[in-house]
Design an enzyme around this catalytic site. Structure first.
Site, short mmCIF file in Angstrom:
data_model
loop_
_atom_site.label_atom_id
_atom_site.label_comp_id
_atom_site.label_asym_id
_atom_site.label_seq_id
_atom_site.Cartn_x
_atom_site.Cartn_y
_atom_site.Cartn_z
N GLY A 83 0.82 -1.20 0.00
CA GLY A 83 0.00 0.00 0.00
C GLY A 83 0.85 1.24 0.00
O GLY A 83 2.08 1.17 0.01
N ALA A 84 0.17 2.37 0.02
CA ALA A 84 0.88 3.65 0.00
C ALA A 84 1.49 3.90 1.37
O ALA A 84 0.95 3.47 2.38
CB ALA A 84 -0.11 4.75 -0.35
N ARG A 92 -0.84 9.18 9.48
CA ARG A 92 -1.21 7.81 9.11
C ARG A 92 -2.70 7.75 8.76
O ARG A 92 -3.10 6.99 7.88
CB ARG A 92 -0.88 6.87 10.26
CG ARG A 92 0.62 6.78 10.53
CD ARG A 92 0.91 5.88 11.69
NE ARG A 92 2.33 5.78 11.99
CZ ARG A 92 2.99 6.55 12.86
NH1 ARG A 92 2.35 7.49 13.51
NH2 ARG A 92 4.28 6.37 13.07
N ASN A 124 -0.32 1.17 7.06
CA ASN A 124 -1.02 2.23 7.80
C ASN A 124 -2.23 2.78 7.07
O ASN A 124 -2.25 2.79 5.85
CB ASN A 124 -0.04 3.38 8.07
CG ASN A 124 0.84 3.07 9.26
OD1 ASN A 124 0.37 2.59 10.27
ND2 ASN A 124 2.13 3.35 9.12
N PRO A 125 -3.23 3.25 7.84
CA PRO A 125 -3.31 3.26 9.30
C PRO A 125 -3.61 1.85 9.82
O PRO A 125 -4.69 1.31 9.52
CB PRO A 125 -4.44 4.24 9.61
CG PRO A 125 -5.26 4.29 8.36
CD PRO A 125 -4.40 3.90 7.21
N ASP A 152 6.27 1.47 18.32
CA ASP A 152 6.27 2.63 19.23
C ASP A 152 6.79 2.20 20.60
O ASP A 152 7.54 2.93 21.26
CB ASP A 152 4.84 3.19 19.37
CG ASP A 152 4.13 3.21 18.04
OD1 ASP A 152 3.88 4.29 17.51
OD2 ASP A 152 3.84 2.12 17.50
N ARG A 155 10.45 1.88 20.37
CA ARG A 155 11.07 3.22 20.38
C ARG A 155 11.11 3.77 21.80
O ARG A 155 12.10 4.37 22.24
CB ARG A 155 10.27 4.17 19.48
CG ARG A 155 10.47 3.89 18.00
CD ARG A 155 9.52 4.70 17.13
NE ARG A 155 9.85 4.55 15.72
CZ ARG A 155 9.00 4.68 14.70
NH1 ARG A 155 7.73 4.98 14.96
NH2 ARG A 155 9.40 4.55 13.48
N ARG A 157 11.07 2.09 24.68
CA ARG A 157 12.05 1.35 25.50
C ARG A 157 13.47 1.76 25.13
O ARG A 157 14.32 1.90 26.00
CB ARG A 157 11.84 -0.16 25.32
CG ARG A 157 10.54 -0.64 25.96
CD ARG A 157 10.27 -2.09 25.64
NE ARG A 157 11.32 -2.97 26.15
CZ ARG A 157 11.51 -4.23 25.74
NH1 ARG A 157 10.71 -4.74 24.81
NH2 ARG A 157 12.47 -4.96 26.23
N HIS A 172 11.15 -1.94 30.63
CA HIS A 172 9.83 -2.42 30.24
C HIS A 172 8.81 -1.29 30.31
O HIS A 172 8.85 -0.47 31.22
CB HIS A 172 9.40 -3.59 31.13
CG HIS A 172 10.37 -4.72 31.04
ND1 HIS A 172 10.41 -5.57 29.96
CD2 HIS A 172 11.38 -5.08 31.85
CE1 HIS A 172 11.41 -6.43 30.12
NE2 HIS A 172 12.01 -6.14 31.26
N HIS A 179 -1.70 3.41 16.64
CA HIS A 179 -0.35 3.58 16.11
C HIS A 179 -0.39 4.89 15.33
O HIS A 179 -0.65 4.92 14.15
CB HIS A 179 0.04 2.41 15.21
CG HIS A 179 1.32 2.64 14.46
ND1 HIS A 179 2.50 2.95 15.08
CD2 HIS A 179 1.59 2.63 13.13
CE1 HIS A 179 3.45 3.12 14.17
NE2 HIS A 179 2.92 2.94 12.98
P1 NAD Z 1 6.66 1.09 -0.24
O1 NAD Z 1 5.99 2.06 -1.15
O2 NAD Z 1 8.14 0.99 -0.21
O3 NAD Z 1 6.11 -0.37 -0.54
C1 NAD Z 1 4.78 -0.68 -0.76
C2 NAD Z 1 4.74 -1.85 -1.72
O4 NAD Z 1 3.39 -2.26 -1.85
C3 NAD Z 1 5.26 -1.50 -3.11
O5 NAD Z 1 6.29 -2.40 -3.49
C4 NAD Z 1 4.01 -1.64 -4.00
O6 NAD Z 1 4.32 -2.12 -5.30
C5 NAD Z 1 3.21 -2.65 -3.20
N1 NAD Z 1 1.77 -2.63 -3.50
C6 NAD Z 1 0.95 -1.56 -3.63
N2 NAD Z 1 -0.29 -1.97 -3.90
C7 NAD Z 1 -0.26 -3.32 -3.92
C8 NAD Z 1 -1.23 -4.33 -4.16
N3 NAD Z 1 -2.50 -4.02 -4.42
N4 NAD Z 1 -0.84 -5.61 -4.13
C9 NAD Z 1 0.45 -5.95 -3.88
N5 NAD Z 1 1.41 -5.04 -3.65
C10 NAD Z 1 1.06 -3.75 -3.68
O7 NAD Z 1 6.08 1.41 1.21
P2 NAD Z 1 6.75 0.97 2.61
O8 NAD Z 1 7.67 2.02 3.07
O9 NAD Z 1 7.19 -0.43 2.50
O10 NAD Z 1 5.46 1.05 3.56
C11 NAD Z 1 4.42 0.12 3.45
C12 NAD Z 1 3.36 0.40 4.50
O11 NAD Z 1 3.89 0.14 5.80
C13 NAD Z 1 2.89 1.87 4.54
O12 NAD Z 1 1.49 1.91 4.72
C14 NAD Z 1 3.59 2.43 5.76
O13 NAD Z 1 2.91 3.54 6.31
C15 NAD Z 1 3.54 1.22 6.66
N6 NAD Z 1 4.44 1.26 7.81
C16 NAD Z 1 3.94 0.74 8.96
C17 NAD Z 1 4.71 0.77 10.11
C18 NAD Z 1 4.11 0.20 11.37
O14 NAD Z 1 4.64 0.41 12.48
N7 NAD Z 1 3.01 -0.52 11.29
C19 NAD Z 1 6.00 1.30 10.08
C20 NAD Z 1 6.50 1.81 8.87
C21 NAD Z 1 5.69 1.78 7.74
#
Ligand code: NAD
Length: 321
Positions: A83-84, A92, A124-125, A152, A155, A157, A172, A179
């Site tokens: 995803g984006a 987020r 995210n979100p 989080d 981070r 800790r 701890h 998030h």
């Molecule tokens: P990125 O753009 O590097 O990678 C996303 C990938 O998803 C790309 O390779 C894209 O081709 C692929 N993609 C998009 N649509 C798709 C679909 N329909 N099917 C299959 N693949 C698809 O992004 P990233 O930096 O890897 O981040 C990914 C997600 O993780 C984001 O939403 C970001 O906010 C989230 N994230 C979460 C945390 C957390 O603590 N949960 C931490 C960091 C990032």
């Protein structure tokens, strides 16, 4: 190295920064023995698989390949990082509509082949998309887990360990809630080597008190700072997802601050939110209910209310499609 009595198969959907960092952590730590990478951009998934495979002689034996949704049929775990991601300055929650629609498609593809394992969501979100995954998949809530505040909490800790100069593994504490911007530090349960923080240090001291406030703000705003500096965050969450994967596949009954569906615990109802939770091979075993202070309880309630409202909108949006 862990000896597996059976194959444990993990499928990663989305091999961008987060997905590939997670795959790298799995390989380095020998957590699973079969890993399939799926991405809209097939070349990207294939390139990552090749690159990872070349590290095999330095790690532990594992089968890594790029694949398609058919691979989810017999997977134990599907981890969604597709995803984006956040643009500089974007929260987020701003991502919700973009990613909810992408998720509906992805989760339907996975369920259509008969997936019957555990979902871990990191996109995210994350709290909202975990709820979307629950709704679209129809799986029991125990088997749909969001990465929640696992990063989080790490981070938090880490920064406490830097401040007090004690190994972060002996520090701890939990970050709970969304998030995102409405998350909260659970000061009342921070312990250093078993000693409660208010006995370890003088929280009444104005300087220390101010430092603790700044420390939490640095936890909460870490992603904004890192995104400004290097465009994305991925190593920390990659390792956090690997930690969660180990807890699930190795049936560890570990307590991690994941996002799970809260139904009555903490006085909250029907919302995915980050809470300390015991996790094992069946997914969520039990939410750990801490005795929060009134302020913490209030902050958690506010975070949950925000998530509930946004989740409602996201679920409506995917229904209308
Ligand atoms: P990125 O753009 O590097 O990678 C996303 C990938 O998803 C790309 O390779 C894209 O081709 C692929 N993609 C998009 N649509 C798709 C679909 N329909 N099917 C299959 N693949 C698809 O992004 P990233 O930096 O890897 O981040 C990914 C997600 O993780 C984001 O939403 C970001 O906010 C989230 N994230 C979460 C945390 C957390 O603590 N949960 C931490 C960091 C990032």
């Amino acid at each position: 190295m862990v000896n597996f009595s059976k194959t444990r198969k993990v499928v990663v959907i989305g091999t961008g920064f987060v997905g590939s960092s997670y795959a790298f952590a799995l390989l380095n730590q020998g957590i699973t023995n079969e890993l399939v990478l799926i991405d809209l951009n097939r070349d990207k998934a294939e390139g990552e698989a090749r690159d990872l495979n070349h590290g095999m002689p330095f790690g532990s034996p594992m089968k890594i390949r790029a694949g398609d949704y058919e691979e989810c049929r017999d997977a134990d775990l599907v981890v969604i990082t597709a995803g984006a991601n956040q643009a500089p300055g974007e929260s987020r929650l701003d991502l919700v509509n973009k990613n909810a629609k992408i998720f509906k498609g992805i989760v339907n593809n996975i369920m259509e082949v008969g997936f019957n394992g555990i979902f871990v969501v990191a996109t995210n979100p994350v709290d909202i998309l975990s709820h979307v995954t629950l709704e679209v998949s129809g799986l029991p809530k125990e088997r749909v887990i969001g990465s929640g505040t696992i990063l989080d909490t790490a981070r938090f800790r880490y920064l406490l360990s830097e401040y007090f100069q004690v190994d972060s593994r002996n520090v701890h504490g939990y970050i709970m809630g969304e998030h995102g911007d409405s998350e909260l530090p659970v000061w009342s349960h921070v312990q250093i080597g078993g000693v409660p923080l208010d006995r370890y240090t003088n929280l009444m001291d104005e300087t220390i008190n101010k430092d603790m406030t700044n420390l939490f703000e640095n936890v909460r705003d870490a992603a904004y700072h890192i995104i400004e500096q290097k465009g994305a965050t991925y190593y920390g969450i990659g390792m956090g997802l690997a930690r969660l994967t180990r807890a699930i596949l190795h049936n560890e009954n570990s307590i991690v601050t994941i996002s799970t569906l809260v139904q009555g615990e903490y006085g909250l109802d029907d919302v995915y939110i980050g809470v300390p939770t015991i996790v094992n091979e069946y997914g969520v075993r039990q939410i750990v209910e801490l005795q929060l202070t009134n302020t913490e309880q209030q902050q958690l309630r506010e975070s949950a209310a925000l998530l509930k409202e946004m989740t409602g909108k996201a679920l409506e949006a995917i229904k209308e499609e």
